[in-house]
Design a protein around this motif. Structure first.
Motif, PDB file in Angstrom:
ATOM      1  N   LEU A  20       0.780  -1.182   0.055  1.00  0.00           N
ATOM      2  CA  LEU A  20      -0.040   0.048  -0.051  1.00  0.00           C
ATOM      3  C   LEU A  20       0.959   1.348  -0.047  1.00  0.00           C
ATOM      4  CD1 LEU A  20      -2.937  -1.099   2.751  1.00  0.00           C
ATOM      5  CD2 LEU A  20      -3.179  -0.746   0.172  1.00  0.00           C
ATOM      6  N   ARG A  21       2.150   1.264   0.777  1.00  0.00           N
ATOM      7  CA  ARG A  21       2.736   2.525   0.701  1.00  0.00           C
ATOM      8  C   ARG A  21       3.587   2.684  -0.595  1.00  0.00           C
ATOM      9  NH1 ARG A  21       3.754   6.836   1.682  1.00  0.00           N
ATOM     10  NH2 ARG A  21       5.731   7.761   2.271  1.00  0.00           N
ATOM     11  N   ARG A  22       3.871   1.604  -1.191  1.00  0.00           N
ATOM     12  CA  ARG A  22       4.219   1.973  -2.668  1.00  0.00           C
ATOM     13  C   ARG A  22       3.400   2.349  -3.530  1.00  0.00           C
ATOM     14  NH1 ARG A  22       6.773  -3.632  -4.701  1.00  0.00           N
ATOM     15  NH2 ARG A  22       7.080  -2.257  -6.590  1.00  0.00           N
ATOM     16  N   LEU A  23       2.090   1.899  -3.513  1.00  0.00           N
ATOM     17  CA  LEU A  23       1.091   2.491  -4.194  1.00  0.00           C
ATOM     18  C   LEU A  23       0.895   3.933  -3.920  1.00  0.00           C
ATOM     19  CD1 LEU A  23      -1.571  -0.463  -4.523  1.00  0.00           C
ATOM     20  CD2 LEU A  23      -0.331   0.595  -6.387  1.00  0.00           C
ATOM     21  N   GLN A  24       0.768   4.214  -2.703  1.00  0.00           N
ATOM     22  CA  GLN A  24       0.719   5.465  -2.027  1.00  0.00           C
ATOM     23  C   GLN A  24       1.974   6.417  -2.705  1.00  0.00           C
ATOM     24  OE1 GLN A  24       1.037   6.049   2.044  1.00  0.00           O
ATOM     25  NE2 GLN A  24      -0.251   8.219   2.011  1.00  0.00           N
ATOM     26  N   GLN A  25       3.013   6.093  -2.595  1.00  0.00           N
ATOM     27  CA  GLN A  25       3.936   7.011  -3.157  1.00  0.00           C
ATOM     28  C   GLN A  25       4.011   7.238  -4.644  1.00  0.00           C
ATOM     29  OE1 GLN A  25       7.188   4.270  -1.183  1.00  0.00           O
ATOM     30  NE2 GLN A  25       8.057   6.215  -0.063  1.00  0.00           N
ATOM     31  N   ALA A  26       4.017   6.249  -5.390  1.00  0.00           N
ATOM     32  CA  ALA A  26       3.594   6.136  -6.684  1.00  0.00           C
ATOM     33  C   ALA A  26       2.558   7.273  -7.036  1.00  0.00           C
ATOM     34  CB  ALA A  26       3.456   4.933  -7.566  1.00  0.00           C
ATOM     35  N   ALA A  27       1.600   7.245  -6.470  1.00  0.00           N
ATOM     36  CA  ALA A  27       0.265   7.969  -6.701  1.00  0.00           C
ATOM     37  C   ALA A  27       0.785   9.669  -6.146  1.00  0.00           C
ATOM     38  CB  ALA A  27      -0.914   7.610  -5.954  1.00  0.00           C
ATOM     39  N   GLU A  28       1.340   9.645  -5.234  1.00  0.00           N
ATOM     40  CA  GLU A  28       1.698  11.032  -4.921  1.00  0.00           C
ATOM     41  C   GLU A  28       2.781  11.627  -5.973  1.00  0.00           C
ATOM     42  OE1 GLU A  28       3.329  10.626  -0.871  1.00  0.00           O
ATOM     43  OE2 GLU A  28       1.323  10.226  -0.002  1.00  0.00           O
ATOM     44  N   VAL A  66     -16.833   9.306  -6.096  1.00  0.00           N
ATOM     45  CA  VAL A  66     -15.331   9.615  -6.151  1.00  0.00           C
ATOM     46  C   VAL A  66     -14.834   9.303  -4.379  1.00  0.00           C
ATOM     47  CG1 VAL A  66     -15.452  10.975  -7.920  1.00  0.00           C
ATOM     48  CG2 VAL A  66     -15.921  11.931  -5.700  1.00  0.00           C
ATOM     49  N   SER A  67     -15.706   8.807  -3.576  1.00  0.00           N
ATOM     50  CA  SER A  67     -15.206   8.469  -2.278  1.00  0.00           C
ATOM     51  C   SER A  67     -14.760   9.567  -1.490  1.00  0.00           C
ATOM     52  CB  SER A  67     -14.271   7.403  -2.279  1.00  0.00           C
ATOM     53  OG  SER A  67     -14.508   6.106  -3.104  1.00  0.00           O
ATOM     54  N   LEU A  68     -15.525  10.723  -1.256  1.00  0.00           N
ATOM     55  CA  LEU A  68     -15.059  11.937  -0.617  1.00  0.00           C
ATOM     56  C   LEU A  68     -16.228  12.445   0.245  1.00  0.00           C
ATOM     57  CD1 LEU A  68     -13.734  14.359  -3.333  1.00  0.00           C
ATOM     58  CD2 LEU A  68     -12.583  13.569  -1.333  1.00  0.00           C
ATOM     59  N   ALA A 138     -10.412  -6.239  -9.475  1.00  0.00           N
ATOM     60  CA  ALA A 138     -11.461  -6.776  -8.429  1.00  0.00           C
ATOM     61  C   ALA A 138     -10.536  -6.720  -7.179  1.00  0.00           C
ATOM     62  CB  ALA A 138     -11.763  -8.267  -8.767  1.00  0.00           C
ATOM     63  N   GLY A 139      -9.155  -7.089  -7.330  1.00  0.00           N
ATOM     64  CA  GLY A 139      -8.381  -7.190  -5.971  1.00  0.00           C
ATOM     65  C   GLY A 139      -8.204  -5.744  -5.232  1.00  0.00           C
ATOM     66  N   LEU A 140      -8.138  -4.810  -6.195  1.00  0.00           N
ATOM     67  CA  LEU A 140      -8.112  -3.326  -5.719  1.00  0.00           C
ATOM     68  C   LEU A 140      -9.268  -2.842  -4.971  1.00  0.00           C
ATOM     69  CD1 LEU A 140      -5.944  -1.818  -8.382  1.00  0.00           C
ATOM     70  CD2 LEU A 140      -5.223  -2.174  -6.166  1.00  0.00           C
ATOM     71  N   LEU A 141     -10.506  -3.220  -5.601  1.00  0.00           N
ATOM     72  CA  LEU A 141     -11.691  -3.090  -5.125  1.00  0.00           C
ATOM     73  C   LEU A 141     -12.026  -3.725  -3.776  1.00  0.00           C
ATOM     74  CD1 LEU A 141     -13.893  -2.571  -8.430  1.00  0.00           C
ATOM     75  CD2 LEU A 141     -13.336  -0.915  -6.868  1.00  0.00           C
ATOM     76  N   ARG A 142     -11.570  -4.813  -3.821  1.00  0.00           N
ATOM     77  CA  ARG A 142     -11.920  -5.583  -2.596  1.00  0.00           C
ATOM     78  C   ARG A 142     -11.027  -5.062  -1.430  1.00  0.00           C
ATOM     79  NH1 ARG A 142     -14.774  -7.296   1.027  1.00  0.00           N
ATOM     80  NH2 ARG A 142     -14.243  -9.291   1.868  1.00  0.00           N
ATOM     81  N   ALA A 143      -9.476  -4.711  -2.027  1.00  0.00           N
ATOM     82  CA  ALA A 143      -8.899  -4.141  -0.734  1.00  0.00           C
ATOM     83  C   ALA A 143      -9.392  -2.967  -0.297  1.00  0.00           C
ATOM     84  CB  ALA A 143      -7.509  -3.740  -1.201  1.00  0.00           C
ATOM     85  N   ALA A 144     -10.016  -2.113  -1.062  1.00  0.00           N
ATOM     86  CA  ALA A 144     -10.558  -0.744  -0.690  1.00  0.00           C
ATOM     87  C   ALA A 144     -11.969  -1.159   0.310  1.00  0.00           C
ATOM     88  CB  ALA A 144     -10.942   0.161  -1.745  1.00  0.00           C
ATOM     89  N   ASP A 145     -12.563  -2.165  -0.049  1.00  0.00           N
ATOM     90  CA  ASP A 145     -13.715  -2.448   0.798  1.00  0.00           C
ATOM     91  C   ASP A 145     -13.179  -3.043   2.231  1.00  0.00           C
ATOM     92  OD1 ASP A 145     -15.339  -2.230  -1.245  1.00  0.00           O
ATOM     93  OD2 ASP A 145     -15.721  -4.166  -1.771  1.00  0.00           O
ATOM     94  N   LEU A 146     -11.990  -3.484   2.157  1.00  0.00           N
ATOM     95  CA  LEU A 146     -11.525  -4.119   3.422  1.00  0.00           C
ATOM     96  C   LEU A 146     -11.239  -3.129   4.410  1.00  0.00           C
ATOM     97  CD1 LEU A 146      -9.357  -7.224   2.334  1.00  0.00           C
ATOM     98  CD2 LEU A 146     -11.449  -7.362   3.563  1.00  0.00           C
ATOM     99  N   PHE A 147     -10.625  -1.969   3.922  1.00  0.00           N
ATOM    100  CA  PHE A 147     -10.303  -0.839   4.657  1.00  0.00           C
ATOM    101  C   PHE A 147     -11.375   0.017   5.391  1.00  0.00           C
ATOM    102  CE2 PHE A 147      -6.023  -2.087   3.478  1.00  0.00           C
ATOM    103  CZ  PHE A 147      -5.341  -1.801   4.628  1.00  0.00           C
ATOM    104  N   GLU A 148     -12.538  -0.078   4.569  1.00  0.00           N
ATOM    105  CA  GLU A 148     -13.902   0.706   5.172  1.00  0.00           C
ATOM    106  C   GLU A 148     -13.935   0.251   6.621  1.00  0.00           C
ATOM    107  OE1 GLU A 148     -17.073   0.651   2.651  1.00  0.00           O
ATOM    108  OE2 GLU A 148     -15.954   1.411   0.789  1.00  0.00           O
ATOM    109  N   ALA A 149     -14.185   1.480   7.386  1.00  0.00           N
ATOM    110  CA  ALA A 149     -14.418   1.184   8.867  1.00  0.00           C
ATOM    111  C   ALA A 149     -15.811   0.381   8.860  1.00  0.00           C
ATOM    112  CB  ALA A 149     -14.401   2.411   9.557  1.00  0.00           C
ATOM    113  N   PRO A 150     -16.011  -0.507   9.783  1.00  0.00           N
ATOM    114  CA  PRO A 150     -17.143  -1.414  10.081  1.00  0.00           C
ATOM    115  C   PRO A 150     -18.454  -0.520  10.498  1.00  0.00           C
ATOM    116  CG  PRO A 150     -15.642  -2.094  11.595  1.00  0.00           C
ATOM    117  CD  PRO A 150     -14.749  -1.170  10.695  1.00  0.00           C
TER     118      PRO A 150
END
Length: 154
Positions: A20-28, A66-68, A138-150
């Protein structure tokens, strides 16, 4: 939980966080390039692209797309509206509702804007087998779902 399971869980946690950190850095890094080159943030581009595809949306519909949060979206919309890229129109039947639309200047800005993703990412993605593209998305979308607060139970 046994120590073996805890070590395994910790190993996954570290590996997931590193990825996730690598993705975040690349996105930044790409976000900085976009701002310098196109004068817009990736978030602004995402909003314009979403409005280009959906024609018109309410702010609450757009915030979900847009998840804002509504407050964050409001500030971004004010900047886009101030530049004449987006407009708000009051609904004639429900005066409380405002429709957001992409203006011709917004379409022109999109036509000139760089891609939301770096060219090399799009090229590599296109080289994948179709099933791999679907699996990655699908993996990226599922990962985003996993990080949503219950949701809090009542």
């Amino acid at each position: 939980m046994t120590e073996t399971n805890k070590a395994l869980d910790d190993g996954y946690a570290v590996s997931i966080y590193q990825a996730l950190r690598r993705l975040q850095q690349a996105a930044e890094v790409h976000a900085k390039r976009l701002s310098r080159y196109g004068g817009m943030t990736p978030l602004q581009l995402l909003i314009l692209q979403t409005l280009a595809v959906r024609d018109q949306l309410t702010a609450s519909q757009l915030s979900r797309c847009v998840s804002l949060s509504a407050a964050t979206l409001s500030g971004v919309l004010e900047r886009l509206e101030g530049r004449g890229l987006v407009s708000r129109t009051r609904d004639e039947q429900d005066r409380r509702r405002h429709w957001l639309r992409l203006e011709p200047a917004g379409r022109a800005a999109l036509a000139e804007a760089p891609s939301l993703l770096p060219a090399h990412v799009l090229e590599r993605f296109a080289e994948l087998e179709e099933w791999q593209r679907h699996a990655l998305l699908a993996g990226l979308l599922r990962a985003a779902d996993l990080f949503e607060a219950p949701e809090e139970e009542e």
